[in-house]
Scaffold this active site. Structure first.
Site, PDB file in Angstrom:
ATOM      1  N   ASP A   8       0.870  -1.171   0.000  1.00 11.55           N
ATOM      2  CA  ASP A   8       0.000   0.000   0.000  1.00 11.55           C
ATOM      3  C   ASP A   8       0.919   1.236   0.000  1.00 11.55           C
ATOM      4  O   ASP A   8       2.116   1.112   0.294  1.00 11.55           O
ATOM      5  CB  ASP A   8      -0.868  -0.054   1.266  1.00 11.55           C
ATOM      6  CG  ASP A   8      -1.712   1.177   1.448  1.00 11.55           C
ATOM      7  OD1 ASP A   8      -2.438   1.541   0.516  1.00 11.55           O
ATOM      8  OD2 ASP A   8      -1.632   1.797   2.537  1.00 11.55           O
ATOM      9  N   LEU A   9       0.399   2.400  -0.345  1.00  7.01           N
ATOM     10  CA  LEU A   9       1.260   3.596  -0.385  1.00  7.01           C
ATOM     11  C   LEU A   9       1.106   4.450   0.883  1.00  7.01           C
ATOM     12  O   LEU A   9       1.984   4.492   1.740  1.00  7.01           O
ATOM     13  CB  LEU A   9       0.932   4.433  -1.630  1.00  7.01           C
ATOM     14  CG  LEU A   9       1.740   5.723  -1.749  1.00  7.01           C
ATOM     15  CD1 LEU A   9       3.209   5.429  -2.054  1.00  7.01           C
ATOM     16  CD2 LEU A   9       1.165   6.613  -2.851  1.00  7.01           C
ATOM     17  N   THR A  16       1.385  10.213   3.866  1.00  5.46           N
ATOM     18  CA  THR A  16       0.659  11.283   3.179  1.00  5.46           C
ATOM     19  C   THR A  16      -0.671  11.602   3.851  1.00  5.46           C
ATOM     20  O   THR A  16      -1.323  12.578   3.484  1.00  5.46           O
ATOM     21  CB  THR A  16       0.403  10.893   1.706  1.00  5.46           C
ATOM     22  OG1 THR A  16       0.170   9.502   1.671  1.00  5.46           O
ATOM     23  CG2 THR A  16       1.565  11.255   0.815  1.00  5.46           C
ATOM     24  N   TRP A  24      -8.418  18.118   3.315  1.00  6.49           N
ATOM     25  CA  TRP A  24      -9.831  17.919   3.693  1.00  6.49           C
ATOM     26  C   TRP A  24     -10.255  18.946   4.741  1.00  6.49           C
ATOM     27  O   TRP A  24     -11.381  19.448   4.708  1.00  6.49           O
ATOM     28  CB  TRP A  24     -10.049  16.498   4.235  1.00  6.49           C
ATOM     29  CG  TRP A  24     -10.050  15.414   3.205  1.00  6.49           C
ATOM     30  CD1 TRP A  24      -9.248  14.307   3.170  1.00  6.49           C
ATOM     31  CD2 TRP A  24     -10.900  15.307   2.042  1.00  6.49           C
ATOM     32  NE1 TRP A  24      -9.538  13.537   2.076  1.00  6.49           N
ATOM     33  CE2 TRP A  24     -10.548  14.116   1.361  1.00  6.49           C
ATOM     34  CE3 TRP A  24     -11.916  16.093   1.499  1.00  6.49           C
ATOM     35  CZ2 TRP A  24     -11.178  13.703   0.180  1.00  6.49           C
ATOM     36  CZ3 TRP A  24     -12.540  15.683   0.317  1.00  6.49           C
ATOM     37  CH2 TRP A  24     -12.177  14.513  -0.320  1.00  6.49           C
ATOM     38  N   GLY A  45      -7.129   4.665   3.447  1.00  8.49           N
ATOM     39  CA  GLY A  45      -7.404   3.573   2.509  1.00  8.49           C
ATOM     40  C   GLY A  45      -8.707   3.725   1.748  1.00  8.49           C
ATOM     41  O   GLY A  45      -9.064   2.872   0.933  1.00  8.49           O
ATOM     42  N   ARG A  48     -11.146   8.746  -2.780  1.00 12.62           N
ATOM     43  CA  ARG A  48     -11.392  10.194  -2.658  1.00 12.62           C
ATOM     44  C   ARG A  48     -12.891  10.501  -2.625  1.00 12.62           C
ATOM     45  O   ARG A  48     -13.357  11.311  -1.820  1.00 12.62           O
ATOM     46  CB  ARG A  48     -10.727  10.916  -3.824  1.00 12.62           C
ATOM     47  CG  ARG A  48     -10.612  12.418  -3.622  1.00 12.62           C
ATOM     48  CD  ARG A  48     -10.020  13.086  -4.850  1.00 12.62           C
ATOM     49  NE  ARG A  48      -8.806  12.431  -5.311  1.00 12.62           N
ATOM     50  CZ  ARG A  48      -8.270  12.621  -6.520  1.00 12.62           C
ATOM     51  NH1 ARG A  48      -8.828  13.450  -7.366  1.00 12.62           N
ATOM     52  NH2 ARG A  48      -7.174  11.983  -6.877  1.00 12.62           N
ATOM     53  N   LYS A  75     -10.229  19.776  -3.504  1.00 12.28           N
ATOM     54  CA  LYS A  75      -9.421  19.056  -2.503  1.00 12.28           C
ATOM     55  C   LYS A  75      -8.147  18.528  -3.138  1.00 12.28           C
ATOM     56  O   LYS A  75      -7.059  18.612  -2.559  1.00 12.28           O
ATOM     57  CB  LYS A  75     -10.245  17.916  -1.882  1.00 12.28           C
ATOM     58  CG  LYS A  75      -9.517  17.159  -0.778  1.00 12.28           C
ATOM     59  CD  LYS A  75      -8.779  15.951  -1.302  1.00 12.28           C
ATOM     60  CE  LYS A  75      -7.834  15.366  -0.265  1.00 12.28           C
ATOM     61  NZ  LYS A  75      -7.146  14.169  -0.767  1.00 12.28           N
ATOM     62  N   SER A 115      -4.955   5.435  -4.103  1.00  9.89           N
ATOM     63  CA  SER A 115      -4.690   6.815  -4.541  1.00  9.89           C
ATOM     64  C   SER A 115      -4.530   6.948  -6.053  1.00  9.89           C
ATOM     65  O   SER A 115      -3.895   6.119  -6.695  1.00  9.89           O
ATOM     66  CB  SER A 115      -3.422   7.330  -3.865  1.00  9.89           C
ATOM     67  OG  SER A 115      -3.106   8.608  -4.363  1.00  9.89           O
ATOM     68  N   LYS A 116      -5.087   8.022  -6.580  1.00  8.24           N
ATOM     69  CA  LYS A 116      -4.885   8.343  -7.996  1.00  8.24           C
ATOM     70  C   LYS A 116      -3.603   9.141  -8.198  1.00  8.24           C
ATOM     71  O   LYS A 116      -3.240   9.483  -9.313  1.00  8.24           O
ATOM     72  CB  LYS A 116      -6.092   9.123  -8.534  1.00  8.24           C
ATOM     73  CG  LYS A 116      -7.356   8.288  -8.538  1.00  8.24           C
ATOM     74  CD  LYS A 116      -8.512   8.976  -9.211  1.00  8.24           C
ATOM     75  CE  LYS A 116      -9.675   7.997  -9.321  1.00  8.24           C
ATOM     76  NZ  LYS A 116     -10.867   8.570  -9.895  1.00  8.24           N
ATOM     77  N   ASN A 117      -2.933   9.473  -7.087  1.00  4.39           N
ATOM     78  CA  ASN A 117      -1.679  10.243  -7.150  1.00  4.39           C
ATOM     79  C   ASN A 117      -0.470   9.379  -6.820  1.00  4.39           C
ATOM     80  O   ASN A 117       0.602   9.906  -6.524  1.00  4.39           O
ATOM     81  CB  ASN A 117      -1.749  11.411  -6.165  1.00  4.39           C
ATOM     82  CG  ASN A 117      -2.874  12.385  -6.509  1.00  4.39           C
ATOM     83  OD1 ASN A 117      -2.882  12.956  -7.593  1.00  4.39           O
ATOM     84  ND2 ASN A 117      -3.824  12.553  -5.606  1.00  4.39           N
TER      85      ASN A 117
HETATM   86  P1  B16 Z   1      -6.202  10.279  -3.826  1.00  6.47           P
HETATM   87  P2  B16 Z   1      -3.647   4.147   0.065  1.00  6.47           P
HETATM   88  C1  B16 Z   1      -5.420   6.142  -0.036  1.00  6.47           C
HETATM   89  O1  B16 Z   1      -4.171   5.615  -0.314  1.00  6.47           O
HETATM   90  C2  B16 Z   1      -5.418   7.017   1.212  1.00  6.47           C
HETATM   91  O2  B16 Z   1      -5.140   6.221   2.356  1.00  6.47           O
HETATM   92  C3  B16 Z   1      -6.758   7.677   1.369  1.00  6.47           C
HETATM   93  O3  B16 Z   1      -6.774   8.511   2.505  1.00  6.47           O
HETATM   94  C4  B16 Z   1      -7.053   8.501   0.103  1.00  6.47           C
HETATM   95  O4  B16 Z   1      -8.319   9.109   0.193  1.00  6.47           O
HETATM   96  C5  B16 Z   1      -7.003   7.564  -1.109  1.00  6.47           C
HETATM   97  O5  B16 Z   1      -5.725   6.968  -1.176  1.00  6.47           O
HETATM   98  C6  B16 Z   1      -7.258   8.308  -2.406  1.00  6.47           C
HETATM   99  O6  B16 Z   1      -6.202   9.186  -2.628  1.00  6.47           O
HETATM  100  O7  B16 Z   1      -7.129  11.370  -3.434  1.00  6.47           O
HETATM  101  O8  B16 Z   1      -4.745  10.685  -3.892  1.00  6.47           O
HETATM  102  O9  B16 Z   1      -6.647   9.556  -5.084  1.00  6.47           O
HETATM  103  O10 B16 Z   1      -3.557   4.129   1.546  1.00  6.47           O
HETATM  104  O11 B16 Z   1      -4.613   3.134  -0.514  1.00  6.47           O
HETATM  105  O12 B16 Z   1      -2.292   4.116  -0.608  1.00  6.47           O
HETATM  106 MG    MG Z   2      -2.853   3.190   3.331  1.00  3.96          MG
END
Ligand code: B16
Ligand code: MG
Length: 217
Positions: A8-9, A16, A24, A45, A48, A75, A115-117
């Site tokens: 996981d990231l 992050t 938020w 996890g 968004r 956001k 995450s999409k980032n």
């Molecule tokens: P983004 P993970 C998740 O990453 C985050 O834990 C979660 O808080 C966030 O809303 C989600 O990614 C989407 O992220 O807005 O960057 O697309 O823990 O699955 O690596």
């Molecule tokens: Mg995570």
């Protein structure tokens, strides 16, 4: 049997969550309500879109589709500003030790993140080259706890799901790994991540001998 390791990231490789929280919180404040660090725990996890739905429930705010879409973008624009200057100093302790050990053993490594980032963050912190596959919020239709993200990662690595190990910091992520019949390793509070097969507070507690045992199993 060939083994695969999936990371996981957010909360596993880098913290992050603090930047997601700031973005938020800014939005919540603009909409006229507070958003606490404790409430931010619910967002780990989680996609968004689902995060914004929960935020609006917290603030008891209704939104038109247009407002919802605008706030999602707003956001993320703020979040991108917070992560703009991330570098290798933000990699969580001993993550690189484990990635390097796996690489030395030619074990395939994937990212499995909501995450999409994800990809730009891995680039910024200089870890992209470790990953043989990246599956993130851009590639999946079902969010964790659905196992889609991890099953797709296993497929891209060419490894059976049952031979994959997953490092996760979120309850939804541990549930997703378990649903995929993978070996889940909870990173963080054992009480919260009690469903994981193994638990550690962080990677400093994970020895290379333990990783070798997982590879040899
Ligand atoms: P983004 P993970 C998740 O990453 C985050 O834990 C979660 O808080 C966030 O809303 C989600 O990614 C989407 O992220 O807005 O960057 O697309 O823990 O699955 O690596
Ligand atoms: Mg995570």
């Amino acid at each position: 049997m060939k083994k695969g390791f999936i990371f996981d990231l957010d909360g596993v490789i880098v913290d992050t969550a603090k930047y997601h929280y700031l973005a938020w919180k800014k939005l919540a404040n603009e909409l006229g309500f507070e958003f606490t660090k404790e409430q931010n725990e619910l967002f780990k996890g989680v996609s968004r879109k689902r995060c914004l739905e929960i935020l609006l429930e917290i603030g008891k705010r209704e939104a038109t589709q247009k407002e919802f879409d605008t706030w999602m973008v707003e956001k993320n624009v703020d979040y991108l500003k917070y992560i703009e200057n991330m570098d290798a100093s933000e990699i969580l302790p001993d993550v690189t030790k484990v990635l390097s050990f796996l690489k030395e053993q030619n074990i395939p490594i994937a990212l499995g993140s909501a995450s999409k980032n994800a990809q730009p963050i891995l680039e910024k912190v200089g870890l992209l080259h470790y990953f043989d596959a990246i599956v993130d919020g851009n590639n999946v239709t079902k969010a964790k706890p659905d196992p889609e993200v991890f099953l797709l990662a296993a497929k891209q690595l060419g490894v059976n799901a049952a031979d994959c190990v997953v490092f996760e910091d979120a309850v939804a992520g541990v549930e997703a790994a378990n649903a995929a019949k993978m070996i889940s390793i909870g990173i963080g509070d054992q009480k919260i991540l009690s469903e994981a097969v193994h638990n550690f507070n962080d990677f400093t507690e994970i020895s290379t001998d333990f990783i070798q045992e997982l590879i040899d199993k």
